[in-house]
Design a protein around this motif. Structure first.
Motif, PDB file in Angstrom:
ATOM      1  N   ALA A 104     -37.590 -28.853 -14.641  1.00 40.73           N
ATOM      2  CA  ALA A 104     -38.587 -28.493 -13.631  1.00 40.73           C
ATOM      3  C   ALA A 104     -39.407 -27.301 -14.105  1.00 40.73           C
ATOM      4  N   ALA A 105     -40.714 -27.498 -14.170  1.00 42.94           N
ATOM      5  CA  ALA A 105     -41.601 -26.430 -14.638  1.00 42.94           C
ATOM      6  C   ALA A 105     -42.283 -25.706 -13.497  1.00 42.94           C
ATOM      7  N   GLY A 106     -42.166 -26.217 -12.269  1.00 40.80           N
ATOM      8  CA  GLY A 106     -42.863 -25.608 -11.145  1.00 40.80           C
ATOM      9  C   GLY A 106     -44.240 -26.214 -10.948  1.00 40.80           C
ATOM     10  N   SER A 107     -44.902 -25.822  -9.890  1.00 40.90           N
ATOM     11  CA  SER A 107     -46.213 -26.396  -9.551  1.00 40.90           C
ATOM     12  C   SER A 107     -47.323 -25.664 -10.290  1.00 40.90           C
ATOM     13  N   VAL A 108     -47.378 -25.861 -11.574  1.00 43.19           N
ATOM     14  CA  VAL A 108     -48.405 -25.237 -12.413  1.00 43.19           C
ATOM     15  C   VAL A 108     -49.008 -26.301 -13.324  1.00 43.19           C
ATOM     16  N   PRO A 109     -50.220 -26.093 -13.818  1.00 40.63           N
ATOM     17  CA  PRO A 109     -50.782 -27.060 -14.764  1.00 40.63           C
ATOM     18  C   PRO A 109     -49.948 -27.112 -16.031  1.00 40.63           C
ATOM     19  N   ILE A 110     -49.876 -28.279 -16.611  1.00 38.74           N
ATOM     20  CA  ILE A 110     -49.129 -28.440 -17.853  1.00 38.74           C
ATOM     21  C   ILE A 110     -49.830 -27.690 -18.983  1.00 38.74           C
ATOM     22  N   ASP A 111     -49.046 -27.139 -19.883  1.00 37.23           N
ATOM     23  CA  ASP A 111     -49.613 -26.503 -21.071  1.00 37.23           C
ATOM     24  C   ASP A 111     -48.636 -26.653 -22.231  1.00 37.23           C
ATOM     25  N   LEU A 112     -48.986 -26.111 -23.382  1.00 39.10           N
ATOM     26  CA  LEU A 112     -48.167 -26.283 -24.582  1.00 39.10           C
ATOM     27  C   LEU A 112     -46.857 -25.516 -24.484  1.00 39.10           C
ATOM     28  N   ASP A 113     -46.844 -24.413 -23.733  1.00 40.87           N
ATOM     29  CA  ASP A 113     -45.597 -23.671 -23.549  1.00 40.87           C
ATOM     30  C   ASP A 113     -44.598 -24.487 -22.733  1.00 40.87           C
ATOM     31  N   ILE A 114     -45.080 -25.173 -21.713  1.00 41.24           N
ATOM     32  CA  ILE A 114     -44.204 -26.012 -20.900  1.00 41.24           C
ATOM     33  C   ILE A 114     -43.632 -27.144 -21.748  1.00 41.24           C
ATOM     34  N   ALA A 115     -44.463 -27.689 -22.627  1.00 46.18           N
ATOM     35  CA  ALA A 115     -43.983 -28.741 -23.520  1.00 46.18           C
ATOM     36  C   ALA A 115     -42.864 -28.226 -24.420  1.00 46.18           C
ATOM     37  N   LEU A 116     -43.005 -26.987 -24.907  1.00 51.07           N
ATOM     38  CA  LEU A 116     -41.964 -26.402 -25.755  1.00 51.07           C
ATOM     39  C   LEU A 116     -40.705 -26.085 -24.945  1.00 51.07           C
ATOM     40  N   ASP A 117     -40.887 -25.659 -23.705  1.00 46.49           N
ATOM     41  CA  ASP A 117     -39.730 -25.420 -22.829  1.00 46.49           C
ATOM     42  C   ASP A 117     -38.936 -26.716 -22.629  1.00 46.49           C
ATOM     43  N   LEU A 118     -39.645 -27.822 -22.519  1.00 44.54           N
ATOM     44  CA  LEU A 118     -38.981 -29.116 -22.347  1.00 44.54           C
ATOM     45  C   LEU A 118     -38.117 -29.432 -23.564  1.00 44.54           C
ATOM     46  N   VAL A 119     -38.614 -29.111 -24.746  1.00 41.89           N
ATOM     47  CA  VAL A 119     -37.844 -29.338 -25.974  1.00 41.89           C
ATOM     48  C   VAL A 119     -36.530 -28.566 -25.919  1.00 41.89           C
ATOM     49  N   TYR A 120     -36.600 -27.305 -25.528  1.00 44.74           N
ATOM     50  CA  TYR A 120     -35.403 -26.468 -25.547  1.00 44.74           C
ATOM     51  C   TYR A 120     -34.508 -26.690 -24.336  1.00 44.74           C
ATOM     52  N   ALA A 121     -34.968 -27.446 -23.374  1.00 43.18           N
ATOM     53  CA  ALA A 121     -34.082 -27.880 -22.294  1.00 43.18           C
ATOM     54  C   ALA A 121     -33.128 -28.953 -22.811  1.00 43.18           C
ATOM     55  N   CYS A 122     -33.559 -29.670 -23.831  1.00 41.16           N
ATOM     56  CA  CYS A 122     -32.746 -30.717 -24.446  1.00 41.16           C
ATOM     57  C   CYS A 122     -31.699 -30.072 -25.365  1.00 41.16           C
ATOM     58  N   PRO A 123     -30.441 -30.480 -25.295  1.00 41.64           N
ATOM     59  CA  PRO A 123     -29.403 -29.882 -26.145  1.00 41.64           C
ATOM     60  C   PRO A 123     -29.754 -29.935 -27.629  1.00 41.64           C
ATOM     61  N   ALA A 124     -29.282 -28.957 -28.368  1.00 46.00           N
ATOM     62  CA  ALA A 124     -29.587 -28.866 -29.797  1.00 46.00           C
ATOM     63  C   ALA A 124     -29.136 -30.094 -30.573  1.00 46.00           C
ATOM     64  N   LEU A 125     -28.093 -30.754 -30.089  1.00 45.72           N
ATOM     65  CA  LEU A 125     -27.581 -31.952 -30.760  1.00 45.72           C
ATOM     66  C   LEU A 125     -28.638 -33.040 -30.876  1.00 45.72           C
TER      67      LEU A 125
END
Length: 422
Positions: free
Chosen positions: A276-297
């Motif tokens: 969940a990124a909150g009610s904000v426009p999507i940006d490249l930082d949010i995309a990177l946050d999504l990557v790091y939400a995924c386990p390192a495996l």
């Protein structure tokens, strides 16, 4: 030969020459000489065909036919091709290329198949299964078509494919990705026993159950004149089967993306994890946050998936400095053939996913996904071979053709893929 037959021969030669010319730069020695000889022979034959057609159509036998791809001195000119034909030429050429390198058995299958589409019952009887009037599309044709329609099935391009001979329900075994080993003292009990007290396999299979949902292309009617007057069997395949298979592929991808998993195939977005990124426009930082939400495996094999609209929005984001038009996402150079990536991860376009709004917001939507799609398995029944029926429609003086294929899909590990929510 009549004008129609001459035009058909010219059409075939034209497509072969385009292929030969593309092969010449990489050919060497005798292979290159052979291509050049075939090319020159084709030039001479097409000039002869143009003259024959011109003689049959008017008093100017030496004139260049308007449809010719050659100038009067035999040099290759612009190919006069209507827009519809230009769109279809890629698939037609891919099938012809496959046919040119096919084994004698594959060529025989294709010839029997096209004869069957034309209504030749004897040809259909040579195909298996044939007792009910249905038959499998030759693998030679299917492979060429799948490549041509690869843009329609981005999920299949990155998923784990599991082809089976039949569509019987089966359990796909899954072992824990998070379990670790144990250290033992030299004389300690190993833990090995007759009942296998650790993971259930191999004494029992645990995991999701895969079935095989049947997808229909819906029938298409073909009038007798098209079959009788059509030019070449490959053209019939291009026109009819291409349209039917494209319908099935598009439908399959929509289910592999959002299917409910109970009455249809399970989409990867149905049971994956969320960020969940909150009610904000999507940006490249949010995309990177999504990557790091995924386990390192699961990150090393991770890919992004998004729609065209979402991708375009992200790619248009600029520095924010007044008057500065520099793009923040500029790691793909199409002039050099560099594939599209974001933060170093491949990007796959999937237009069955939600798209962001014009202002970048995505309330109630999931416009972006990231993860290891090899943990998403697509079960392809009957080795993914489409099954086709042709049946007569006497009331309309023609026949109908319909295509079927069976498959299912399941996400093996929920945390392997994350989707963005607000």
């Amino acid at each position: 030969m009549n004008v129609r037959e001459l035009a058909a021969e010219k059409h075939d030669l034209t497509e072969k020459m385009v292929l030969w010319r593309a092969q010449m730069p990489s050919a060497a020695g005798g292979a290159k000489e052979s291509l050049m000889a075939q090319y020159q022979t084709a030039v001479q034959r097409i000039e002869a065909i143009d003259n024959l057609i011109a003689k049959s159509e008017g008093p100017n036998p030496g004139a260049r036919n308007p449809g010719s791809m050659f100038s009067t001195d035999g040099r290759l000119g612009a190919i006069a091709m209507p827009p519809v034909q230009r769109e279809q030429s890629s698939l037609s050429m891919s099938i012809r290329q496959a046919f040119a390198h096919a084994t004698p058995e594959e060529k025989e299958q294709l010839q029997a198949f096209t004869s069957a589409l034309r209504g030749n019952i004897q040809a259909a009887a040579n195909l298996v299964p044939s007792s009910d009037g249905g038959y499998l599309i030759p693998s030679l044709v299917q492979a060429a078509m799948e490549r041509s329609y690869s843009a329609f099935n981005p999920v299949v391009q990155v998923a784990r494919l599991f082809a089976t001979d039949n569509g019987d329900p089966m359990t796909f075994p899954v072992l824990s990705d998070s379990d670790t080993a144990a250290q033992l003292a030299p004389a300690a009990a190993t833990g090995a026993d007759a009942t296998v007290s650790g993971d259930a396999p191999p004494t029992a299979l645990t995991g999701p159950k895969l079935g095989s949902y049947k997808v229909s292309s819906k029938p298409v009617f073909v009038n007798r004149e098209l079959i009788t007057d059509g030019v070449g069997g490959i053209d019939i395949i291009t026109e009819i089967l291409g349209a039917l298979l494209a319908r099935v592929i598009r439908f399959e991808n929509s289910k592999y993306t959002k299917g409910n998993g109970t009455s249809e195939a399970e989409g990867f977005m149905t049971n994956c994890s969320t960020y969940a990124a909150g009610s904000v426009p999507i940006d490249l930082d949010i995309a990177l946050d999504l990557v790091y939400a995924c386990p390192a495996l699961y990150r090393p094999q991770g890919v992004y998936m998004m729609s065209d609209t979402t991708c375009k929005y992200l790619r248009k984001i600029k520095t924010g400095i007044s008057g500065d038009k520099q793009l923040l996402w500029a790691d793909a150079d199409y002039t050099k053939g560099t594939p599209l990536t974001l933060h170093g991860y491949p990007v796959y376009i999937n237009n069955d996913m939600d798209s962001v709004n014009a202002d970048g917001t995505f309330t109630g939507k999931s416009p972006l996904a990231f993860g290891d799609f090899k943990r998403f398995v697509v079960r392809q029944a009957e080795q993914n071979r489409p099954f086709i029926y042709r049946y007569s429609v006497p009331a309309k003086d023609g026949q109908a053709v319909i295509l079927f294929r069976r498959s299912d899909s399941k996400l093996l590990v929920a945390t392997a893929i994350y989707r963005l929510i607000n």
